[in-house]
Write a protein that holds these residues in place. Structure first.
Motif, PDB file in Angstrom:
ATOM      1  N   GLU A 236       0.817  -1.151   0.107  1.00 36.47           N
ATOM      2  CA  GLU A 236      -0.099  -0.154  -0.068  1.00 36.47           C
ATOM      3  C   GLU A 236       0.685   1.369  -0.058  1.00 36.47           C
ATOM      4  O   GLU A 236       0.554   2.301  -0.421  1.00 36.47           O
ATOM      5  N   SER A 237       2.041   1.231   0.562  1.00 34.10           N
ATOM      6  CA  SER A 237       2.928   2.489   0.705  1.00 34.10           C
ATOM      7  C   SER A 237       3.530   3.027  -0.733  1.00 34.10           C
ATOM      8  O   SER A 237       3.958   4.067  -0.591  1.00 34.10           O
ATOM      9  N   ASN A 238       3.513   2.121  -1.652  1.00 32.22           N
ATOM     10  CA  ASN A 238       4.022   2.594  -2.832  1.00 32.22           C
ATOM     11  C   ASN A 238       2.857   2.827  -3.761  1.00 32.22           C
ATOM     12  O   ASN A 238       1.941   2.147  -4.474  1.00 32.22           O
ATOM     13  N   LEU A 239       2.875   4.217  -3.915  1.00 29.72           N
ATOM     14  CA  LEU A 239       1.840   5.136  -4.551  1.00 29.72           C
ATOM     15  C   LEU A 239       1.821   4.780  -6.131  1.00 29.72           C
ATOM     16  O   LEU A 239       0.968   4.471  -6.948  1.00 29.72           O
ATOM     17  N   LYS A 240       3.172   4.589  -6.638  1.00 24.84           N
ATOM     18  CA  LYS A 240       3.325   4.331  -7.913  1.00 24.84           C
ATOM     19  C   LYS A 240       2.719   2.832  -8.328  1.00 24.84           C
ATOM     20  O   LYS A 240       2.747   2.696  -9.573  1.00 24.84           O
ATOM     21  N   ALA A 241       2.846   1.862  -7.586  1.00 27.88           N
ATOM     22  CA  ALA A 241       2.239   0.624  -7.814  1.00 27.88           C
ATOM     23  C   ALA A 241       0.925   0.873  -7.770  1.00 27.88           C
ATOM     24  O   ALA A 241       0.144   0.210  -8.647  1.00 27.88           O
ATOM     25  N   LYS A 242       0.282   1.527  -7.178  1.00 28.63           N
ATOM     26  CA  LYS A 242      -1.090   1.836  -6.986  1.00 28.63           C
ATOM     27  C   LYS A 242      -1.429   2.430  -8.532  1.00 28.63           C
ATOM     28  O   LYS A 242      -2.392   2.083  -8.978  1.00 28.63           O
ATOM     29  N   GLU A 243      -0.745   3.377  -9.193  1.00 26.71           N
ATOM     30  CA  GLU A 243      -0.886   3.807 -10.382  1.00 26.71           C
ATOM     31  C   GLU A 243      -0.910   2.963 -11.435  1.00 26.71           C
ATOM     32  O   GLU A 243      -1.659   2.906 -12.286  1.00 26.71           O
ATOM     33  N   LEU A 244      -0.078   2.052 -11.233  1.00 28.80           N
ATOM     34  CA  LEU A 244       0.071   0.867 -12.378  1.00 28.80           C
ATOM     35  C   LEU A 244      -1.221   0.072 -12.228  1.00 28.80           C
ATOM     36  O   LEU A 244      -1.570  -0.261 -13.259  1.00 28.80           O
ATOM     37  N   VAL A 245      -1.575  -0.512 -10.938  1.00 32.24           N
ATOM     38  CA  VAL A 245      -2.870  -1.081 -11.067  1.00 32.24           C
ATOM     39  C   VAL A 245      -4.097  -0.494 -11.506  1.00 32.24           C
ATOM     40  O   VAL A 245      -4.833  -0.865 -12.110  1.00 32.24           O
ATOM     41  N   ASP A 246      -4.256   0.744 -11.252  1.00 32.31           N
ATOM     42  CA  ASP A 246      -5.258   1.677 -11.612  1.00 32.31           C
ATOM     43  C   ASP A 246      -5.177   1.836 -13.119  1.00 32.31           C
ATOM     44  O   ASP A 246      -6.314   2.003 -13.893  1.00 32.31           O
ATOM     45  N   HIS A 247      -3.889   1.951 -13.553  1.00 37.15           N
ATOM     46  CA  HIS A 247      -3.743   2.024 -14.962  1.00 37.15           C
ATOM     47  C   HIS A 247      -4.351   0.950 -15.953  1.00 37.15           C
ATOM     48  O   HIS A 247      -5.037   0.979 -17.005  1.00 37.15           O
ATOM     49  N   PHE A 248      -4.159  -0.297 -15.438  1.00 37.18           N
ATOM     50  CA  PHE A 248      -4.627  -1.529 -16.068  1.00 37.18           C
ATOM     51  C   PHE A 248      -6.039  -1.833 -15.472  1.00 37.18           C
ATOM     52  O   PHE A 248      -6.409  -3.017 -15.855  1.00 37.18           O
ATOM     53  N   LYS A 249      -6.646  -1.196 -14.720  1.00 40.37           N
ATOM     54  CA  LYS A 249      -8.018  -1.256 -14.404  1.00 40.37           C
ATOM     55  C   LYS A 249      -8.157  -2.293 -13.579  1.00 40.37           C
ATOM     56  O   LYS A 249      -9.191  -3.260 -13.686  1.00 40.37           O
ATOM     57  N   MET A 250      -7.315  -2.820 -12.525  1.00 45.29           N
ATOM     58  CA  MET A 250      -7.354  -3.976 -11.832  1.00 45.29           C
ATOM     59  C   MET A 250      -7.976  -3.704 -10.553  1.00 45.29           C
ATOM     60  O   MET A 250      -8.157  -2.637  -9.977  1.00 45.29           O
ATOM     61  N   ASP A 251      -8.726  -4.897 -10.218  1.00 51.03           N
ATOM     62  CA  ASP A 251      -9.595  -4.513  -9.013  1.00 51.03           C
ATOM     63  C   ASP A 251      -9.026  -5.198  -7.646  1.00 51.03           C
ATOM     64  O   ASP A 251      -8.446  -6.247  -7.801  1.00 51.03           O
ATOM     65  N   SER A 252      -9.427  -4.459  -6.553  1.00 53.29           N
ATOM     66  CA  SER A 252      -8.751  -4.764  -5.321  1.00 53.29           C
ATOM     67  C   SER A 252      -9.778  -6.148  -4.727  1.00 53.29           C
ATOM     68  O   SER A 252     -10.842  -6.068  -4.739  1.00 53.29           O
ATOM     69  N   ILE A 253      -9.066  -7.068  -4.263  1.00 56.18           N
ATOM     70  CA  ILE A 253      -9.901  -8.342  -3.869  1.00 56.18           C
ATOM     71  C   ILE A 253      -9.471  -8.887  -2.346  1.00 56.18           C
ATOM     72  O   ILE A 253     -10.383  -9.558  -1.762  1.00 56.18           O
ATOM     73  N   PHE A 254      -8.354  -8.553  -1.969  1.00 57.20           N
ATOM     74  CA  PHE A 254      -7.814  -8.978  -0.637  1.00 57.20           C
ATOM     75  C   PHE A 254      -6.743  -8.143  -0.219  1.00 57.20           C
ATOM     76  O   PHE A 254      -5.989  -7.608  -0.999  1.00 57.20           O
ATOM     77  N   GLU A 255      -6.560  -8.377   1.331  1.00 60.68           N
ATOM     78  CA  GLU A 255      -5.383  -7.573   1.755  1.00 60.68           C
ATOM     79  C   GLU A 255      -5.009  -8.417   2.744  1.00 60.68           C
ATOM     80  O   GLU A 255      -5.722  -9.179   3.410  1.00 60.68           O
TER      81      GLU A 255
END
Length: 281
Positions: A236-255
């Motif tokens: 969660e701390s890597n905001l650029k990783a979050k941008e990557l999953v958002d770019h490819f329209k990936m869905d959060s399913i588990f944490e």
């Protein structure tokens, strides 16, 4: 009632991973053999009256660091204290070492009782149907025996201990594809995608820059079957990783809750776009 805890052999590790599949953790097809390479003595299974009912792993990467996972008690045997006994057995295996784990959020309070402290959340994202194909970047190279050492050396920045035996097996596993991003033979990132019970998981995904992570992600996705689910576990701390999953329209399913018993120093979370696995760190 006779309860015996023993070190799991390869067939018993396969039993543990089948339980993990039933729990919805979606293990990889080669995970039993690659996990065992990390620490053949670090997997434990509990037998009640001769039948396997509980399991846990505590992979000891060094005398200073270990990682716990695969903590499962079969549902019909929960509430009998069997899990606690195998948990204590596993902790004793790495006495004196710093320990890590990825725990389900609802168990976080129980792990705190054993000395674990929350470091961060790791979040699993899913790309429901992989449509990435024919991606080409001349800097992407398949990991093989010729460039393996470059990758092993690079990985040392991202993990609290050396893990060469495990990582060699992980990178070269039969149902895995591994790519390194090399510029003039200098590595700027690498990633692995492996076939799982359901679809494919990418992990690790380490990169010096976001554009390198994007290239690796697309290269890995285009190297496997189309219209399959792709999973990526990001810190969660890597905001650029979050941008990557958002770019490819990936869905959060588990944490999960990444927890440690001691400070483990800098492991380059800002360059971590996908962790290796919830089970082994």
């Amino acid at each position: 009632m006779e309860y015996q805890i023993k070190t799991a052999d390869l067939d018993e590790i396969r039993i543990m991973l089948e339980w993990a599949r039933i729990e919805g953790w979606n293990p990889g097809l080669d995970d039993a053999s690659t996990f065992q390479k990390a620490d053949p003595s670090g997997f434990f299974i509990g037998y009640l009256n001769g039948a396997p009912v509980a399991a846990i792993s505590n992979v000891r990467y060094s005398s200073e660091f270990s990682f716990l996972g695969l903590y499962i008690v079969k549902p019909e045997f929960r509430g009998l204290g069997l899990g606690y006994k195998i948990w204590q057995h596993a902790l004793n295996y790495s006495a004196g070492a710093a320990r890590g784990l990825d725990g389900v959020v609802e168990q976080q309070a129980n792990y705190v009782k054993s000395g674990f402290k929350l470091e961060q959340r790791n979040i699993r994202y899913s790309l429901t149907k992989n449509a990435i194909r024919n991606y080409n970047d001349t800097n992407l190279k398949m990991v093989d025996l010729l460039n393996l050492q470059i990758v092993l050396t690079y990985d040392a920045d991202f993990f609290p201990a050396k893990r060469d035996k495990f990582l060699t097996a992980w990178l070269l596993a039969p149902h895995a594809k591994s790519l390194a991003y090399l510029v003039n033979n200098e590595i700027q990132g690498y990633g692995v995608i492996r076939k799982c019970s359901n679809g494919y998981k990418i992990g690790p995904l380490f990169a010096d820059k976001q554009e390198v992570a994007m290239a690796l992600f697309q290269g890995l996705c285009s190297s496997v079957a189309q219209n399959q689910s792709i999973f990526l576990d990001i810190p969660e701390s890597n905001l650029k990783a979050k941008e990557l999953v958002d770019h490819f329209k990936m869905d959060s399913i588990f944490e999960t809750a990444r927890m440690y018993t001691q400070p483990i120093g800098d492991i380059s979370m800002s360059r971590t776009y996908g962790i290796t696995s919830f089970e082994l760190g």
